[in-house]
Design a protein around this motif. Structure first.
Motif, PDB file in Angstrom:
ATOM      1  N   THR A  23       0.836  -1.207   0.000  1.00  0.00           N
ATOM      2  CA  THR A  23       0.000   0.000   0.000  1.00  0.00           C
ATOM      3  C   THR A  23       0.868   1.255   0.000  1.00  0.00           C
ATOM      4  O   THR A  23       0.501   2.248  -0.618  1.00  0.00           O
ATOM      5  CB  THR A  23      -1.000   0.022   1.171  1.00  0.00           C
ATOM      6  N   GLY A  26       1.600   2.148  -3.383  1.00  0.00           N
ATOM      7  CA  GLY A  26       0.489   2.728  -4.132  1.00  0.00           C
ATOM      8  C   GLY A  26      -0.690   1.818  -4.392  1.00  0.00           C
ATOM      9  O   GLY A  26      -1.705   2.261  -4.935  1.00  0.00           O
ATOM     10  N   LEU A  27      -0.602   0.532  -4.031  1.00  0.00           N
ATOM     11  CA  LEU A  27      -1.748  -0.350  -4.195  1.00  0.00           C
ATOM     12  C   LEU A  27      -2.766  -0.049  -3.102  1.00  0.00           C
ATOM     13  O   LEU A  27      -2.419   0.528  -2.067  1.00  0.00           O
ATOM     14  CB  LEU A  27      -1.316  -1.817  -4.122  1.00  0.00           C
ATOM     15  N   THR A  28      -4.011  -0.435  -3.321  1.00  0.00           N
ATOM     16  CA  THR A  28      -5.037  -0.264  -2.294  1.00  0.00           C
ATOM     17  C   THR A  28      -5.629  -1.618  -1.943  1.00  0.00           C
ATOM     18  O   THR A  28      -5.673  -2.524  -2.783  1.00  0.00           O
ATOM     19  CB  THR A  28      -6.170   0.681  -2.761  1.00  0.00           C
ATOM     20  N   THR A  58      -3.890  -2.392  -8.086  1.00  0.00           N
ATOM     21  CA  THR A  58      -3.084  -1.274  -8.576  1.00  0.00           C
ATOM     22  C   THR A  58      -3.992  -0.075  -8.836  1.00  0.00           C
ATOM     23  O   THR A  58      -5.199  -0.236  -9.056  1.00  0.00           O
ATOM     24  CB  THR A  58      -2.342  -1.660  -9.870  1.00  0.00           C
ATOM     25  N   PRO A  59      -3.432   1.139  -8.819  1.00  0.00           N
ATOM     26  CA  PRO A  59      -4.259   2.337  -9.003  1.00  0.00           C
ATOM     27  C   PRO A  59      -5.075   2.340 -10.300  1.00  0.00           C
ATOM     28  O   PRO A  59      -6.179   2.869 -10.319  1.00  0.00           O
ATOM     29  CB  PRO A  59      -3.244   3.478  -9.001  1.00  0.00           C
ATOM     30  N   ASP A  60      -4.563   1.722 -11.363  1.00  0.00           N
ATOM     31  CA  ASP A  60      -5.313   1.698 -12.624  1.00  0.00           C
ATOM     32  C   ASP A  60      -6.372   0.598 -12.645  1.00  0.00           C
ATOM     33  O   ASP A  60      -7.132   0.487 -13.601  1.00  0.00           O
ATOM     34  CB  ASP A  60      -4.372   1.551 -13.815  1.00  0.00           C
TER      35      ASP A  60
END
Length: 148
Positions: A23, A26-28, A58-60
């Motif tokens: 996290t 950048g992962l959620t 991942t953010p995308d």
């Protein structure tokens, strides 16, 4: 037959430590659960299967990791995988700033195996050893983004 990659599963020693690492990169966390029961035994092929799991995205939204910490049967410690061993051994991420990503990793005690390399003036990339010995590849494109 249609097929798509659902996620990459990684067994970890400490799920909270692994979640904190990924996290911070950048992962959620999309979800967490504790699984057990006959269905889990059947699906995974382990009797008495009982594990904590977490899905990270991942953010995308295109990539997912499933982390699992076995409560039963006991997790089996192995030597950390080397980059040239047969079998699955790394997860790779594109980042927009490799130096920033490495600073995040360093806060978790994770550092490049050797250093940061430049490939054909196209990428800066490195392998590092993440939580539970996971090899994580980080790559930053050096090419300007293509217009949509």
């Amino acid at each position: 037959m249609a097929i798509r990659l659902e996620n990459v599963g990684i067994a970890v020693r400490d799920i909270d430590e692994a979640i904190a690492f990924f996290t911070d990169l950048g992962l959620t966390v999309a979800g967490r659960d504790t699984i057990s029961g006959e269905w889990a035994d059947m699906a995974v092929g382990l009797d008495g299967n009982h594990a904590k799991i977490a899905i990270l995205v991942t953010p995308d939204g295109a990539g997912q990791l499933e982390l699992f910490e076995y409560l039963h049967p006991d997790a089996i410690e192995t030597s950390p995988t080397l980059p040239n061993e047969i079998g699955m051994h790394r997860v790779a991420f594109s980042v927009d700033d490799i130096d920033e990503a490495l600073a995040v990793a360093a806060r978790h005690g994770c550092h490049p195996l050797r250093g940061v390399a430049t490939y054909l003036d196209r990428y800066r990339l490195t392998y590092l050893r993440g939580p539970s010995g996971i090899i994580v590849m980080l790559a930053q494109s050096l090419q300007p983004p293509t217009p949509s």
